[in-house]
Design an enzyme around this catalytic site. Structure first.
Site, mmCIF file in Angstrom:
data_model
loop_
_atom_site.group_PDB
_atom_site.id
_atom_site.type_symbol
_atom_site.label_atom_id
_atom_site.label_comp_id
_atom_site.label_asym_id
_atom_site.label_seq_id
_atom_site.Cartn_x
_atom_site.Cartn_y
_atom_site.Cartn_z
ATOM 1 C CB SER A 15 33.377 39.951 39.888
ATOM 2 O OG SER A 15 32.288 39.069 40.039
ATOM 3 C CG ASP A 40 37.686 43.621 45.319
ATOM 4 O OD1 ASP A 40 38.484 43.238 46.185
ATOM 5 O OD2 ASP A 40 36.525 43.965 45.582
ATOM 6 C CG HIS A 167 33.970 44.959 43.021
ATOM 7 N ND1 HIS A 167 34.873 43.927 43.082
ATOM 8 C CD2 HIS A 167 33.382 44.884 41.797
ATOM 9 C CE1 HIS A 167 34.843 43.250 41.940
ATOM 10 N NE2 HIS A 167 33.952 43.803 41.147
#
Length: 210
Positions: A15, A40, A167
């Site tokens: 991320s 996400d 994810h």
């Protein structure tokens, strides 16, 4: 608890790019920026993961006898759900260690620990303040924090929950992801006159009165 750690294992390391994109968009450093899509990445989830990260990284498989073994590990471990996508994305994340005679992770995440909190604190407000059309793709609504929940209710960004994915939405369902991006581009008329995409249905536009 084991399932929660698996979710964090797949969420946190991948991320970081989303965090960078949000910070750049909020800084208004790119005058030609036309839109922001975040996959996400939510401040609350990321920050909640921090206390578990050392345990996650220490339990992470570090050595692979072959690239195919690393691909199998990524799918069986839950970070990816599409083995065809894994065969494309996993190899560049590895390097061959001549001294150990095996493949290892190219990025040493543990060395970046001092930066982790700074990447994610204030991320939701930065996302909401970015002065461009915004799309947030989520694998589940449980990832929404308070700031984003309020912002979504106020219509400050478009949100789509992509079901049956992990994810890495762009890898688990690449065709669906591509369609979502194309519709975002079309909906917001991104480009000099809006991007014309053959076969893509445009949102209804009223015609000027004659």
């Amino acid at each position: 608890m084991e399932n929660q750690l698996q979710k964090m294992n797949s969420t946190f390391p991948s991320s970081m790019g989303g965090s960078v994109a949000v910070h750049v968009a909020a800084s208004k450093a790119i005058s030609t920026l036309a839109g922001l899509i975040v996959i996400d990445v939510v401040e609350g989830t990321a920050l909640a993961s921090l206390i578990h990260m050392q345990k996650i990284l220490s339990s992470r498989v570090q050595h692979f006898s072959s690239i195919e073994k690393a691909i199998e590990w990524s799918v069986k471990g839950g970070s990816l759900r599409n083995i065809e996508s894994a065969r494309v994305s996993i190899p560049p994340t590895l390097k061959y260690d001549d001294s150990k005679k095996c493949y290892v992770h190219r990025a040493q995440l543990v060395e970046t620990e001092k930066y982790w909190r700074g990447w994610y604190e204030g991320l939701s407000e930065k996302f909401l303040s970015s002065p461009v059309p915004k799309l947030l793709l989520l694998a589940g609504t449980d990832r929404l924090d308070r700031a984003l929940t309020i912002g979504q209710m106020q219509g400050k960004f478009q949100m789509v929950v992509v079901k049956h994915t992990g994810h890495a939405i762009q890898e688990d369902v690449p065709d669906e992801f591509a369609n979502l991006v194309l519709n975002f581009i079309s909906r917001n008329r991104i480009g000099p006159r809006g991007v014309e995409i053959p076969g893509l249905r445009r949102p209804f536009q009223s015609q000027p009165l004659k």
